[in-house]
Design an enzyme around this catalytic site. Structure first.
Site, PDB file in Angstrom:
ATOM      1  N   LYS A  89       0.844  -1.204   0.000  1.00  0.00           N
ATOM      2  CA  LYS A  89       0.000   0.000   0.000  1.00  0.00           C
ATOM      3  C   LYS A  89       0.881   1.256   0.000  1.00  0.00           C
ATOM      4  O   LYS A  89       0.597   2.217  -0.708  1.00  0.00           O
ATOM      5  CB  LYS A  89      -0.941  -0.023   1.224  1.00  0.00           C
ATOM      6  CG  LYS A  89      -2.059  -1.067   1.084  1.00  0.00           C
ATOM      7  CD  LYS A  89      -2.802  -1.341   2.387  1.00  0.00           C
ATOM      8  CE  LYS A  89      -3.796  -2.496   2.191  1.00  0.00           C
ATOM      9  NZ  LYS A  89      -4.493  -2.881   3.431  1.00  0.00           N
ATOM     10  N   GLN A  99      -4.852  -1.711   9.645  1.00  0.00           N
ATOM     11  CA  GLN A  99      -4.640  -3.029   9.051  1.00  0.00           C
ATOM     12  C   GLN A  99      -5.163  -4.109   9.998  1.00  0.00           C
ATOM     13  O   GLN A  99      -4.795  -4.146  11.171  1.00  0.00           O
ATOM     14  CB  GLN A  99      -3.153  -3.243   8.735  1.00  0.00           C
ATOM     15  CG  GLN A  99      -2.852  -4.522   7.984  1.00  0.00           C
ATOM     16  CD  GLN A  99      -3.455  -4.573   6.585  1.00  0.00           C
ATOM     17  OE1 GLN A  99      -3.595  -3.562   5.921  1.00  0.00           O
ATOM     18  NE2 GLN A  99      -3.833  -5.762   6.151  1.00  0.00           N
ATOM     19  N   ASP A 139     -11.364   2.583   4.007  1.00  0.00           N
ATOM     20  CA  ASP A 139     -11.578   1.132   3.970  1.00  0.00           C
ATOM     21  C   ASP A 139     -13.074   0.797   3.967  1.00  0.00           C
ATOM     22  O   ASP A 139     -13.451  -0.342   3.703  1.00  0.00           O
ATOM     23  CB  ASP A 139     -10.930   0.479   5.203  1.00  0.00           C
ATOM     24  CG  ASP A 139      -9.751  -0.415   4.846  1.00  0.00           C
ATOM     25  OD1 ASP A 139      -9.666  -0.837   3.682  1.00  0.00           O
ATOM     26  OD2 ASP A 139      -8.938  -0.689   5.744  1.00  0.00           O
TER      27      ASP A 139
HETATM   28  N1  GUN Z   1      -6.820  -7.147   6.233  1.00  0.00           N
HETATM   29  C1  GUN Z   1      -7.110  -7.933   5.174  1.00  0.00           C
HETATM   30  N2  GUN Z   1      -7.668  -7.205   4.196  1.00  0.00           N
HETATM   31  C2  GUN Z   1      -7.742  -5.934   4.638  1.00  0.00           C
HETATM   32  C3  GUN Z   1      -8.222  -4.715   4.078  1.00  0.00           C
HETATM   33  O1  GUN Z   1      -8.708  -4.646   2.945  1.00  0.00           O
HETATM   34  N3  GUN Z   1      -8.108  -3.629   4.865  1.00  0.00           N
HETATM   35  C4  GUN Z   1      -7.576  -3.677   6.093  1.00  0.00           C
HETATM   36  N4  GUN Z   1      -7.522  -2.563   6.787  1.00  0.00           N
HETATM   37  N5  GUN Z   1      -7.124  -4.779   6.643  1.00  0.00           N
HETATM   38  C5  GUN Z   1      -7.206  -5.903   5.920  1.00  0.00           C
END
Ligand code: GUN
Length: 282
Positions: free
Chosen positions: A52, A96, A119
């Site tokens: 990211k 995350q 998100d």
């Molecule tokens: N953990 C697994 N997929 C994701 C996601 O798309 N966003 C976040 N914040 N954590 C994750």
């Protein structure tokens, strides 16, 4: 059978975002900013956050990662989130997941300002999605819909089967498909006869994290297959939840792993953050 190429589409979207970032910087002097909270040392989470950050750098975003130890307190994370809510240089906040056991995840997700919730995990945005109103939509299911759109696949009237009912993937995926007028079946670990349901699907979307869960005999001839799983096989390779080699012979369209849904998730995170920045600056 046609491959749904998420890598190619993701590159195209990132190029478009780079151009928008330049324009925004020229007109306002600001660039979109993303803040990420990473707790502990889970290698998969660290790898996702790394990707990211790299994507943010590539399109000219400002980004900051708050790395915290595994035994961090709830209060310390809450303070960080409140700080990012107030920070005018931050347009998007991403926590995350998963978080360590001592942490109340839902409380943290509710603390993120809904207008910075790129998100789409805040109940405010979840409710807007369910109601069919505009708002931030979780990146992975949003990426799937964008990929389908690119290949001119309209799910209206289709039987859609979503395998996996997580808040991150399965539930928002089902909402988006329903909003697009598909008939949606949601399957999960307690579903009694999975095969009976997957065989009905015109479009089958799977995100549970089980290697080879979906085999050739579970798929209708000509079905569209969307593999949202990411697993590490014994030989070290990345694989999805679908037995690609055999299932692809029956599919009309199929996403590969890697190079399918994964890159689309990151592209949609950038897109959501850009959208948030444009709203802030306008
Ligand atoms: N953990 C697994 N997929 C994701 C996601 O798309 N966003 C976040 N914040 N954590 C994750």
């Amino acid at each position: 059978m046609q491959i749904l190429d998420g890598s190619a589409l993701s590159s195209k979207i990132k190029d478009e975002i780079s151009i928008d970032v330049k324009a925004l910087r020229d007109s306002t002097g600001n660039v979109p900013g993303l803040a990420v909270v990473l707790v502990g040392h889970d290698p998969a989470s660290a790898a996702y956050v790394g990707m990211k950050k790299k994507a943010c750098d590539a399109v000219g975003f400002y980004s900051v990662t708050h790395e915290m130890p595994k035994d961090i307190s709830q209060e310390a994370i809450e303070k960080t989130i409140e700080m990012m809510n107030e920070n005018p240089n931050i347009d998007g906040i991403l926590i995350q997941l998963p978080l360590p056991e001592q942490i109340n995840t839902n409380r943290l997700l509710e603390l993120v300002a809904p207008h910075k919730d790129v998100d789409g995990f805040h109940p405010y945005n979840v409710g807007r999605l369910t109601t069919g109103l505009e708002g931030f939509v979780p990146c992975t299911p949003l990426g799937v819909m964008r990929l389908l759109e690119e290949y001119k696949i309209d799910v209206q009237g289709m039987n859609a089967c979503v395998v996996g009912a997580s808040n991150i993937v399965g539930k928002p995926m089902a909402s988006l498909l329903l909003n697009a007028n598909a008939t949606v079946d949601i399957c999960h670990i307690y579903t009694k006869d999975l095969k009976k349901r997957t065989l009905e699907a015109d479009i089958l979307l799977v995100g549970v994290g089980v290697i080879n869960l979906i085999k050739e005999d579970m798929v209708k001839e000509g079905a569209i297959i969307i593999d949202i799983g990411i697993n590490r096989a014994e030989n070290g390779k990345l694989v999805g939840d679908v037995d690609f080699e055999n299932v692809s012979k029956k599919a009309s369209y199929i996403t590969p792993v890697p190079g399918g849904v994964g890159p689309m998730t990151i592209a949609m995170l950038l897109k959501n953050t850009l959208q948030s920045a444009k709203l802030r600056k306008s």
